[in-house]
Design an enzyme around this catalytic site. Structure first.
Site, mmCIF file in Angstrom:
data_model
loop_
_atom_site.group_PDB
_atom_site.id
_atom_site.type_symbol
_atom_site.label_atom_id
_atom_site.label_comp_id
_atom_site.label_asym_id
_atom_site.label_seq_id
_atom_site.Cartn_x
_atom_site.Cartn_y
_atom_site.Cartn_z
ATOM 1 C CE LYS A 148 26.248 0.407 49.178
ATOM 2 N NZ LYS A 148 25.814 0.112 50.559
ATOM 3 C CB CYS B 100 24.161 15.501 57.390
ATOM 4 S SG CYS B 100 22.563 15.909 56.696
ATOM 5 C CD GLU C 272 22.937 17.074 49.120
ATOM 6 O OE1 GLU C 272 23.353 17.672 50.132
ATOM 7 O OE2 GLU C 272 22.349 17.652 48.194
ATOM 8 C CD GLU D 148 29.584 14.506 59.885
ATOM 9 O OE1 GLU D 148 30.262 13.751 59.173
ATOM 10 O OE2 GLU D 148 28.456 14.920 59.566
HETATM 11 P P1 NAD Z 1 29.609 6.500 54.633
HETATM 12 O O1 NAD Z 1 30.237 7.470 53.708
HETATM 13 O O2 NAD Z 1 30.473 5.618 55.423
HETATM 14 O O3 NAD Z 1 28.618 5.534 53.828
HETATM 15 C C1 NAD Z 1 27.571 6.037 53.038
HETATM 16 C C2 NAD Z 1 27.218 5.032 51.966
HETATM 17 O O4 NAD Z 1 28.331 4.901 51.095
HETATM 18 C C3 NAD Z 1 26.898 3.621 52.473
HETATM 19 O O5 NAD Z 1 25.810 3.102 51.738
HETATM 20 C C4 NAD Z 1 28.164 2.848 52.135
HETATM 21 O O6 NAD Z 1 27.928 1.468 51.916
HETATM 22 C C5 NAD Z 1 28.580 3.524 50.844
HETATM 23 N N1 NAD Z 1 29.990 3.388 50.485
HETATM 24 C C6 NAD Z 1 31.061 3.203 51.284
HETATM 25 N N2 NAD Z 1 32.192 3.133 50.547
HETATM 26 C C7 NAD Z 1 31.824 3.291 49.256
HETATM 27 C C8 NAD Z 1 32.544 3.337 48.024
HETATM 28 N N3 NAD Z 1 33.878 3.196 47.974
HETATM 29 N N4 NAD Z 1 31.843 3.526 46.880
HETATM 30 C C9 NAD Z 1 30.508 3.688 46.913
HETATM 31 N N5 NAD Z 1 29.780 3.638 48.043
HETATM 32 C C10 NAD Z 1 30.437 3.460 49.210
HETATM 33 O O7 NAD Z 1 28.640 7.367 55.559
HETATM 34 P P2 NAD Z 1 27.733 6.870 56.773
HETATM 35 O O8 NAD Z 1 28.622 6.657 57.947
HETATM 36 O O9 NAD Z 1 26.851 5.771 56.310
HETATM 37 O O10 NAD Z 1 26.790 8.158 57.003
HETATM 38 C C11 NAD Z 1 27.135 9.219 57.795
HETATM 39 C C12 NAD Z 1 27.634 10.386 56.954
HETATM 40 O O11 NAD Z 1 26.619 10.791 56.017
HETATM 41 C C13 NAD Z 1 27.912 11.609 57.800
HETATM 42 O O12 NAD Z 1 29.134 12.180 57.386
HETATM 43 C C14 NAD Z 1 26.734 12.552 57.478
HETATM 44 O O13 NAD Z 1 27.016 13.910 57.681
HETATM 45 C C15 NAD Z 1 26.482 12.211 56.046
HETATM 46 N N6 NAD Z 1 25.125 12.615 55.633
HETATM 47 C C16 NAD Z 1 24.981 13.709 54.822
HETATM 48 C C17 NAD Z 1 23.705 14.149 54.459
HETATM 49 C C18 NAD Z 1 23.515 15.361 53.575
HETATM 50 O O14 NAD Z 1 22.424 15.568 53.078
HETATM 51 N N7 NAD Z 1 24.537 16.169 53.354
HETATM 52 C C19 NAD Z 1 22.576 13.465 54.921
HETATM 53 C C20 NAD Z 1 22.751 12.357 55.749
HETATM 54 C C21 NAD Z 1 24.043 11.942 56.095
#
Ligand code: NAD
Length: 502
Positions: A200, A309, A275, A406
């Site tokens: 997704k 990230c 991650e 963050e």
């Molecule tokens: P987010 O956690 O809001 O969303 C990430 C994904 O999770 C989206 O596809 C969203 O639709 C889905 N999601 C939301 N609620 C969910 C649930 N209850 N169950 C399953 N899926 C759900 O994050 P974001 O705002 O899209 O991305 C930014 C974050 O991602 C930052 O914290 C960043 O540091 C992190 N990130 C980490 C890495 C890494 O490799 N560690 C890489 C890129 C981004």
């Protein structure tokens, strides 16, 4: 199509494929080798963050759609059309898929740039180029997955060995900051081991993966092996990670969501990789090359509009060189070109959404109220879209929210320190542990400090030098498990112990 979008496509002479994709106005998701709508025909609107205009609609998947996708992946796994391919056959198909991506690199980069607001230059090199490189690197591992033979002490004559087997159907969830690249981080390793996948994308950024499925379908991807469900996290995401037929959940996103995802996966005892977020520290000693510090800090926190990230978002500088580094950093901002993501001169595009822009502005206000010194930025350029100027706060302290939390935007906090011990204490004083870096020419100090930094990756005299061969993942609340490198493959394999009485 909106006239602003139309004018933008004309101005930057996008490929006919990019134009046709957007002119269609609606793109379907990909389940069981077919492009389909949601079972209730509900849609999500996708917008261009550089102007807030509507781009296209995509299906908003229901739980029933997720069930169909999981069933298709399960069927593809159990019928073993993918897992039973000979390693070299699987490698050959993966390499062919990489070649197909390369042929469509310009279109993929344009769609990604438009959808996520990414500056096209970096998008072509990192998002698309890095994804192709990952497939080519990982493809070679298909023939190198190995178990071990063991000498047993049981009575009688025995032969025993371990067998590595694909874990099963993988449910993958990715964020919006690297829509294509993070998806490939989630897809390629399971493909290598023989797993099948339901992925997704983030609700804001599904375009590049839907285009990729179109070209991969033409390139020979067997049906059901990869399924893409577009939809919300609350409905499609939650249903996917809670699904009993998902054997492995692989999630990239924020730490708060990651905790929920981990809990949902645990209900089925699915394997989990998380991650998550970061607030990575850069520690610069007085003997380091100032240019190295400034280049690394600049590249790390201002690349991709600060939506990285592992960005070095906290910079600790030894007091004697603190003013010099701060001044050089401020000067380095003159090279930032804020503009249209499709403009090749642009180095910084917009933030992904109004919500993210509001969040960053709120943190900037918090920083001012907490008493940090605003050195530059803090405002937005006069143009439409979700832009914010690169921002530097100096003279911060570790008890400030802007140092601990963050922000996920182009906001750097810079703070002085006196001793090595103090620097380490400051750097480790955070819930996250994704990456860290140390800048010094003292080789003993490199090893001392590197060992004590609580982070999944430690860079020396650089930052964010990410390579497909090196495992990437966080300590502490930055996650569980690794993506990239051969270590990632273990997360998609079960170990079967075989004991044979002769
Ligand atoms: P987010 O956690 O809001 O969303 C990430 C994904 O999770 C989206 O596809 C969203 O639709 C889905 N999601 C939301 N609620 C969910 C649930 N209850 N169950 C399953 N899926 C759900 O994050 P974001 O705002 O899209 O991305 C930014 C974050 O991602 C930052 O914290 C960043 O540091 C992190 N990130 C980490 C890495 C890494 O490799 N560690 C890489 C890129 C981004």
């Amino acid at each position: 199509m909106d006239t602003t979008i139309q004018a933008m496509l004309d101005r930057y002479s996008v490929t006919p494929e990019t134009r046709a994709f957007l002119e269609a106005g609606h793109q379907k998701m990909f389940i069981d080798g077919q492009f389909v709508d949601a079972s209730d025909n509900a849609t999500l609107s996708i917008e261009d963050p550089s102007n807030g205009k509507h781009l296209i609609t995509v299906p908003s998947a229901t739980c029933q759609d997720v069930d169909r996708a999981v069933a298709a992946a399960n069927q593809a796994f159990c019928n073993a059309s993918w897992a039973d391919l000979k390693p070299m056959e699987r490698q050959a198909l993966l390499l062919k898929l990489a070649d197909t991506m390369e042929e469509h690199a310009q279109t993929l980069a344009e769609l990604e740039s438009i959808d996520a607001g990414k500056a096209i230059g970096g998008c072509m090199e990192v998002d698309v180029g890095g994804s192709i490189e990952l497939i080519r690197y990982m493809a070679g591992w298909t023939s190198k997955i190995e178990g071990a033979t063991r000498n047993l002490s049981l009575p009688g004559d025995t032969i025993a060995y371990t067998l590595k087997e694909p874990v099963g159907v993988v449910g993958a969830i990715v964020p919006w900051n690297w829509p294509l690249n993070m998806s490939l981080w989630k897809i390629v390793a399971p493909l290598v081991t023989g797993c099948t996948i339901v992925l997704k994308p983030a609700e804001q950024t599904p375009m590049s993966m839907l285009y990729l499925m179109r070209i991969w379908q033409q390139g020979g991807l067997p049906k059901g092996v990869i399924n893409i469900v577009t939809g919300t996290g609350a409905v499609a995401g939650n249903h996917l990670v809670s699904h009993p037929d998902i054997q492995k959940v692989s999630f990239t996103g924020s730490t708060p969501t990651g905790k929920k995802v981990g809990q949902a996966a645990m209900q089925n005892l699915s394997h989990v990789t998380l991650e998550l977020g970061g607030k990575s520290a850069m520690v610069a000693f007085e003997d380091a090359c100032v240019d190295d510090i400034v280049n690394a800090a600049h590249q790390s926190i201002f690349f991709n509009s600060g939506q990285v990230c592992s960005a070095g978002s906290r910079l600790y500088v030894q007091r004697s060189v603190y003013p010099t580094v701060l001044e050089a950093l401020s000067t380095s901002l003159e090279s930032v070109v804020i503009g249209d993501p499709l403009d090749p001169n642009t180095t910084q595009g917009p933030q992904i959404s109004q919500q993210q822009l509001d969040r960053i502005r709120e943190y900037i206000e918090v920083g001012k109220q907490e008493g940090a010194r605003l050195v530059c930025g803090g405002d937005s350029p006069a143009r439409p879209g979700y832009y914010v100027n690169p921002t530097i706060f100096a003279d911060t302290t570790n008890d400030m929210r802007i140092v601990q939390e963050e922000i996920f935007g182009p906001v750097l906090v810079v703070q002085p320190f006196d001793t090595e011990e103090e620097a380490l204490a400051l750097a480790n004083d955070n819930i996250y542990g994704l990456a860290a870096s140390v800048f010094t020419r003292d080789v003993s100090r490199v090893h001392r400090v590197m060992r004590k930094l609580q982070a999944g990756t430690v860079f020396v005299n650089t930052h964010d030098a990410v390579d497909v061969a090196m495992p990437f993942g966080g300590y502490k609340q930055s996650g569980i498990g690794k993506d990239l490198g051969p270590e990632q493959l273990d997360h998609y394999l079960e170990t079967k112990s075989v004991v044979i009485q002769l």
